[in-house]
Design an enzyme around this catalytic site. Sequence first.
Site, PDB file in Angstrom:
ATOM      1  N   VAL A   1      50.031  46.888  51.232  1.00  0.00           N
ATOM      2  CA  VAL A   1      51.236  47.349  50.530  1.00  0.00           C
ATOM      3  C   VAL A   1      51.926  46.234  49.735  1.00  0.00           C
ATOM      4  CG1 VAL A   1      51.675  49.253  52.145  1.00  0.00           C
ATOM      5  CG2 VAL A   1      52.775  47.031  52.540  1.00  0.00           C
TER       6      VAL A   1
ATOM      7  N   TYR B   1      61.818  37.608  58.960  1.00  0.00           N
ATOM      8  CA  TYR B   1      61.810  39.028  59.358  1.00  0.00           C
ATOM      9  C   TYR B   1      63.215  39.643  59.257  1.00  0.00           C
ATOM     10  CZ  TYR B   1      60.652  42.996  62.507  1.00  0.00           C
ATOM     11  OH  TYR B   1      60.451  44.236  63.079  1.00  0.00           O
TER      12      TYR B   1
ATOM     13  N   ALA C   1      64.105  40.218  55.676  1.00  0.00           N
ATOM     14  CA  ALA C   1      63.372  41.368  55.135  1.00  0.00           C
ATOM     15  C   ALA C   1      63.996  42.668  55.629  1.00  0.00           C
ATOM     16  CB  ALA C   1      61.905  41.302  55.547  1.00  0.00           C
TER      17      ALA C   1
ATOM     18  N   ALA D   1      50.025  52.920  59.398  1.00  0.00           N
ATOM     19  CA  ALA D   1      49.952  54.088  60.298  1.00  0.00           C
ATOM     20  C   ALA D   1      48.703  54.110  61.166  1.00  0.00           C
ATOM     21  CB  ALA D   1      50.054  55.371  59.473  1.00  0.00           C
TER      22      ALA D   1
END
Length: 255
Positions: free
Chosen positions: A66, A156, A159, A16
């Site tokens: 993360v 990508y 995912a 963010a």
Amino acid sequence: MPENTTLQRVAIVTGAARGIGAATAVRLARDGFAVAVFDLDEAAGARTVETIEKEGGRALAVGCDVSDADQVEAGVARAAAELGAPAALVNNAGILRDNLIFKMTPQEFDAVIGVHLRGAFLMAKACQTYMVDARWGRIVNMSSAAALGNRGQSNYSSAKAGLQALTKTLAIELGPFGVTSNCVAPGFIATEMTEATAERMGITFEEFTDRYARSIPVRRGGRPEDIAQAVSFFAREEAGFVSGQVLYVAGGPKG
Ligand code: NAP
């Protein structure tokens, strides 16, 4: 959302510090959430926090990779202690390591799966315990139009398709506890991520945006706020009967 801050719900938005994640954090703060701004670097989240605080909201920057289980545990515990129990989670953090399959290294594949998919799993696992306790929660995962397949993005695309399956599974498992789980799948959005793609392709960002805009029905590139408002819908109290869905926000049906 109640005005009394002791009853204010808390949202965590990952990645963010900028782009879609920053716009989403600001939007959720306007919707009444206190927002934990997760990004790799705590200092990088300060700008988003400042924007939210200037508008009278509550926010906290948390440095957290993360894809790292220990950092996720610690980051979510810190957000819960300093802001309050997480009630909404937006899994938005992401990276690109584009390459055609014959050139893509296992490290490039693992890095992308690690941030997008493993990251979303770890964050959801850490947050759901608070949501289940509260019998209320909202999980929104950031997929992509690339989930339908995209040249040079076997990592990508896999995912982002995986995130859609994770979303539906979380909807099934957590629905009985008042927790919804949904997916937003953006098409092209103007951010530093897509700026870097244009640079890799050797064209200007303007040319890249124009090319894309001409190829879709609404004839313009997407903006981070276009995605933030879709997330905002899924996070609302009134959206409690909407779960396990994938919303393509791509200026047309194909992205
Ligand atoms: P962005 O501008 O590159 O922002 C991504 C943010 O995620 C960055 O602040 C980045 O931090 C952070 N991040 C990267 N790895 C992380 C990790 N391991 N832990 C925590 N934070 C991490 O990207 P964006 O364009 O806003 O995209 C946001 C999401 O939307 C991504 O999931 C992306 O795949 C998805 N999406 C974007 C588009 C598009 O056209 N832009 C289209 C479809 C889907 P650093 O700066 O330190 O790396």
